[in-house]
Write a protein that holds these residues in place. Structure first.
Motif, PDB file in Angstrom:
ATOM      1  N   PRO A   1       0.838  -1.210   0.000  1.00  0.00           N
ATOM      2  CA  PRO A   1       0.000   0.000   0.000  1.00  0.00           C
ATOM      3  C   PRO A   1       0.869   1.255   0.000  1.00  0.00           C
ATOM      4  O   PRO A   1       1.991   1.237   0.516  1.00  0.00           O
ATOM      5  N   PRO A   2       0.349   2.349  -0.550  1.00  0.00           N
ATOM      6  CA  PRO A   2       1.134   3.587  -0.617  1.00  0.00           C
ATOM      7  C   PRO A   2       1.341   4.208   0.763  1.00  0.00           C
ATOM      8  O   PRO A   2       0.570   3.968   1.690  1.00  0.00           O
ATOM      9  N   LEU A   3       2.399   5.002   0.873  1.00  0.00           N
ATOM     10  CA  LEU A   3       2.694   5.734   2.112  1.00  0.00           C
ATOM     11  C   LEU A   3       2.150   7.155   1.993  1.00  0.00           C
ATOM     12  O   LEU A   3       2.351   7.831   0.973  1.00  0.00           O
ATOM     13  N   TYR A   4       1.461   7.604   3.047  1.00  0.00           N
ATOM     14  CA  TYR A   4       0.927   8.968   3.099  1.00  0.00           C
ATOM     15  C   TYR A   4       2.010   9.860   3.685  1.00  0.00           C
ATOM     16  O   TYR A   4       2.388   9.696   4.852  1.00  0.00           O
ATOM     17  N   VAL A   5       2.540  10.769   2.882  1.00  0.00           N
ATOM     18  CA  VAL A   5       3.682  11.582   3.321  1.00  0.00           C
ATOM     19  C   VAL A   5       3.570  13.015   2.817  1.00  0.00           C
ATOM     20  O   VAL A   5       2.888  13.280   1.819  1.00  0.00           O
ATOM     21  N   PRO A   6       4.249  13.943   3.498  1.00  0.00           N
ATOM     22  CA  PRO A   6       4.349  15.300   2.951  1.00  0.00           C
ATOM     23  C   PRO A   6       5.060  15.253   1.596  1.00  0.00           C
ATOM     24  O   PRO A   6       5.949  14.419   1.387  1.00  0.00           O
ATOM     25  N   VAL A   7       4.669  16.147   0.699  1.00  0.00           N
ATOM     26  CA  VAL A   7       5.321  16.169  -0.612  1.00  0.00           C
ATOM     27  C   VAL A   7       6.744  16.704  -0.467  1.00  0.00           C
ATOM     28  O   VAL A   7       7.061  17.426   0.479  1.00  0.00           O
ATOM     29  N   LEU A   8       7.572  16.312  -1.411  1.00  0.00           N
ATOM     30  CA  LEU A   8       8.963  16.758  -1.407  1.00  0.00           C
ATOM     31  C   LEU A   8       9.024  18.253  -1.701  1.00  0.00           C
ATOM     32  O   LEU A   8       8.372  18.729  -2.624  1.00  0.00           O
ATOM     33  N   GLU A   9       9.816  18.992  -0.919  1.00  0.00           N
ATOM     34  CA  GLU A   9       9.873  20.446  -1.125  1.00  0.00           C
ATOM     35  C   GLU A   9      11.099  20.899  -1.910  1.00  0.00           C
ATOM     36  O   GLU A   9      11.107  21.989  -2.464  1.00  0.00           O
ATOM     37  N   ARG A  10      12.164  20.078  -1.910  1.00  0.00           N
ATOM     38  CA  ARG A  10      13.346  20.498  -2.663  1.00  0.00           C
ATOM     39  C   ARG A  10      14.190  19.294  -3.049  1.00  0.00           C
ATOM     40  O   ARG A  10      14.425  18.415  -2.226  1.00  0.00           O
ATOM     41  N   GLU A  11      14.637  19.294  -4.296  1.00  0.00           N
ATOM     42  CA  GLU A  11      15.680  18.369  -4.766  1.00  0.00           C
ATOM     43  C   GLU A  11      16.695  19.255  -5.469  1.00  0.00           C
ATOM     44  O   GLU A  11      16.311  20.101  -6.279  1.00  0.00           O
ATOM     45  N   ASP A  12      17.983  19.142  -5.117  1.00  0.00           N
ATOM     46  CA  ASP A  12      18.977  20.044  -5.708  1.00  0.00           C
ATOM     47  C   ASP A  12      20.316  19.310  -5.733  1.00  0.00           C
ATOM     48  O   ASP A  12      21.072  19.332  -4.757  1.00  0.00           O
ATOM     49  N   ALA A  13      20.590  18.668  -6.863  1.00  0.00           N
ATOM     50  CA  ALA A  13      21.784  17.822  -6.964  1.00  0.00           C
ATOM     51  C   ALA A  13      23.069  18.640  -6.873  1.00  0.00           C
ATOM     52  O   ALA A  13      24.082  18.163  -6.344  1.00  0.00           O
ATOM     53  N   VAL A  14      23.038  19.870  -7.359  1.00  0.00           N
ATOM     54  CA  VAL A  14      24.249  20.700  -7.323  1.00  0.00           C
ATOM     55  C   VAL A  14      24.594  21.067  -5.880  1.00  0.00           C
ATOM     56  O   VAL A  14      25.740  20.956  -5.437  1.00  0.00           O
ATOM     57  N   LEU A  15      23.572  21.483  -5.127  1.00  0.00           N
ATOM     58  CA  LEU A  15      23.792  21.826  -3.718  1.00  0.00           C
ATOM     59  C   LEU A  15      24.231  20.589  -2.928  1.00  0.00           C
ATOM     60  O   LEU A  15      25.143  20.655  -2.094  1.00  0.00           O
TER      61      LEU A  15
ATOM     62  N   MET B   1      25.617   9.824   0.393  1.00  0.00           N
ATOM     63  CA  MET B   1      24.303   9.743   1.033  1.00  0.00           C
ATOM     64  C   MET B   1      23.872  11.028   1.725  1.00  0.00           C
ATOM     65  O   MET B   1      22.704  11.398   1.696  1.00  0.00           O
ATOM     66  N   PHE B   2      24.814  11.673   2.416  1.00  0.00           N
ATOM     67  CA  PHE B   2      24.383  12.609   3.450  1.00  0.00           C
ATOM     68  C   PHE B   2      24.230  14.048   2.976  1.00  0.00           C
ATOM     69  O   PHE B   2      23.476  14.809   3.558  1.00  0.00           O
ATOM     70  N   GLY B   3      24.955  14.416   1.913  1.00  0.00           N
ATOM     71  CA  GLY B   3      24.710  15.727   1.324  1.00  0.00           C
ATOM     72  C   GLY B   3      23.279  15.788   0.803  1.00  0.00           C
ATOM     73  O   GLY B   3      22.532  16.732   1.086  1.00  0.00           O
ATOM     74  N   ARG B   4      22.891  14.751   0.083  1.00  0.00           N
ATOM     75  CA  ARG B   4      21.528  14.742  -0.463  1.00  0.00           C
ATOM     76  C   ARG B   4      20.499  14.678   0.663  1.00  0.00           C
ATOM     77  O   ARG B   4      19.464  15.346   0.599  1.00  0.00           O
ATOM     78  N   LEU B   5      20.775  13.869   1.702  1.00  0.00           N
ATOM     79  CA  LEU B   5      19.829  13.804   2.824  1.00  0.00           C
ATOM     80  C   LEU B   5      19.618  15.190   3.428  1.00  0.00           C
ATOM     81  O   LEU B   5      18.478  15.610   3.681  1.00  0.00           O
ATOM     82  N   ALA B   6      20.711  15.929   3.648  1.00  0.00           N
ATOM     83  CA  ALA B   6      20.591  17.264   4.252  1.00  0.00           C
ATOM     84  C   ALA B   6      19.793  18.201   3.350  1.00  0.00           C
ATOM     85  O   ALA B   6      18.939  18.965   3.819  1.00  0.00           O
ATOM     86  N   VAL B   7      20.057  18.129   2.049  1.00  0.00           N
ATOM     87  CA  VAL B   7      19.385  19.034   1.101  1.00  0.00           C
ATOM     88  C   VAL B   7      17.900  18.693   0.976  1.00  0.00           C
ATOM     89  O   VAL B   7      17.047  19.581   0.865  1.00  0.00           O
TER      90      VAL B   7
END
Lengths: 354, 354
Positions: free
Chosen positions: B43-57, B84-90
């Protein structure tokens, strides 16, 4: 960066910066003494003098405490408590004679001691090293409720209600909650959980039989000291040391010095009892003696010296922090000093440690 | 008793008490969605929508993080960190694009993960259950310095400087300290130590082979969640949620709901990896399947349902707390929502969990 006490040029310089004359250096706080202890053969302990002994007040606290322990489900609560915690509260929290306030300390210290004896320390009383960590996780759940989780929380609650130690921890926190703030309650919970991490380390050492060197034992012991009992000082006194001051690194260093000093007294008076357990309990004197292949008397002398240095560090730091204009801080540090004096008296006169 | 949010008649009634008209009920926060995950069969997960994805940052954070990990002494830091962790923070801290601020989260999450993998979770990477508790006590010493204790502190410092995990934890806290307050630093340390108590319980279960029922695992897991990562939300954002609000029971219940929901996503995507360890890692899906003698698919569905309820509880509680007039609280809860959205994205797209 934004800590209250961290000015660009250190403590006590604000008067100079503002162009006012330098304050005269304050005299040493009176009220410390070198006191003999045990059979009198070891060097004396340098401690704050005792500020209050009151057997009538202690009995009043104990009467309420025994009734409470019975409600928590402890069998033979009078024998179990042994008249320990009313007197401890009265000796260590000297700025109130209100029984309900003193019960904050009496209940939580009784619950911590019960967890330590029944879960962690005493093989005879049912402590089993491999079962300790899951029990401590339940103790966290009892003290520090989190978000409800449907049927899983229902099953958890049944367990929490069935173990007197867990009932006692929860009830002690509830009493604190009714007389303090959420910030203080979480401070007390979290200091308890740090203590639990250390208990886990002791259990692992006893389980494997690989005992640690003294430095490693002490590093672990320093997060399992009477600092946790001292988290209650302002709550019992009926005020609050605000978090930005309470957690300021200079204040915290003083409080951990006081907590470690007070717990070294516990180690010193517990050597025989700890060595006698079929799985010996870690103890600073025993670890030093093992490391240095020296006598118990020599290891005792080194532990006394360490204790006395910590008390002198506290004394000097206390004097320096009087320059911070906070009545709550002054009162808390005075209370910490009194706690050490009462803690020494309690440990060196109680039958448990004879 | 003196908690900021606890009025005599509950939240959001101050306007009525003051004779002002009742506020109109606020609409639901937009920005939640049911999202498919994994192979799409659960079943799908009910979650807040993603607010930012920024590969450069994320790459900018990772570049600094890799250099830092090398300085901490981790071998092959690039491979070890795995981007892993740069993207997690962003993904999770969306209210700043300052690399130094994001590094607060990147460094501490990397250090926590390193401790978890190397000390606690991964048999292959050297985790040994009986050695975990003493290692965790040293981790406390690394993060949370206490009063100095002569030659014993000298020996401790030598050990703390020789283990990359301990160096990383200390350095991560130092970076936080340079950009936040002592109150926040202690909040982060203490939440970490509660997590350590839970790690001790998992280790004991794996050591004895007596795995717990799901309710007991969850009670333990609820003190070991992404709540700890979320303690950094205000520090990374460059503000502070004051302790009396942060520790208010209603706020804390919301934050623990969010933390537990986010960590259930971790359990859901880790089932195969956890089951494959030669000493299986505790996992909500595996514990439910064992308790109920049901399929992994059924246990997965129950875990998804629990997750979704926790997110809905957060959503409702968030709406209620908008009535509290604190810009820091509003921002922190918005940040918590964003963290959940980013955490879902990260867990469901990262190679570690495929």
């Amino acid at each position: 960066m934004r800590d209250l006490l961290t000015g660009p040029s250190g403590l006590g310089t604000s008067a100079a910066r503002l162009g006012r004359p330098e304050a005269v250096a304050l005299p040493a706080e009176p009220g410390y003494a070198e006191r003999p202890w045990g059979d009198g053969t070891a060097p004396p302990l340098y401690v704050p003098v005792l500020e209050r002994e009151d057997a009538v007040l202690a009995a009043a606290v104990d009467e309420r405490l025994v009734a409470w322990a019975g409600e928590c489900g402890f069998e033979e609560p009078e024998r179990f408590l042994g008249g320990m915690f009313g007197r401890l509260a009265v000796l260590t929290h000297v700025d109130t004679d209100d029984v309900d306030q003193l019960l904050i300390a009496a209940k939580l210290n009784a619950a911590w001691w019960a967890a330590d004896d029944l879960y962690a320390d005493s093989t005879e009383m049912g402590a089993i090293p491999a079962e300790l960590p899951p029990r401590l996780a339940l103790a966290m759940a009892a003290m520090d409720p989190v978000a409800p989780a449907a049927e899983f929380t229902v099953e958890l609650e049944e367990t929490l209600a069935a173990d007197p130690v867990l009932v006692g921890l929860r009830s002690g926190i509830a009493h604190l909650t009714s007389r303090s703030t959420a910030t203080v309650v979480q401070r007390v919970c979290y200091s308890t959980f740090a203590m639990f991490v250390s208990w886990g380390a002791y259990a692992a050492w006893r389980h494997t039989g690989n005992y640690p060197p003294a430095w490693q034992y002490l590093a672990t012991r320093q997060h399992d000291t009477f600092y946790t009992s001292m988290t209650l000082i302002d709550a019992v006194g009926g005020y609050e040391l605000p978090a930005p001051l309470y957690y300021d690194p200079r204040v915290r260093q003083l409080l951990t010095a006081a907590g470690t000093a007070a717990v070294m007294v516990n180690d010193l008076v517990s050597v025989e009892k700890d060595a006698a357990d079929e799985q010996p309990v870690c103890n600073m004197v025993l670890q030093i003696a093992a490391d240095r292949e020296c006598s118990i008397a020599e290891a005792t002398a080194r532990t006394v010296e360490l204790h006395n240095q910590l008390v002198r560090d506290f004394e000097a730091g206390h004097r320096a922090l009087l320059a911070v204009p906070s009545v709550e801080l002054h009162r808390f540090l005075k209370g910490t000093k009194a706690w050490m004096g009462g803690g020494f008296e309690w440990h060196t006169t109680h039958p448990r440690y004879r």
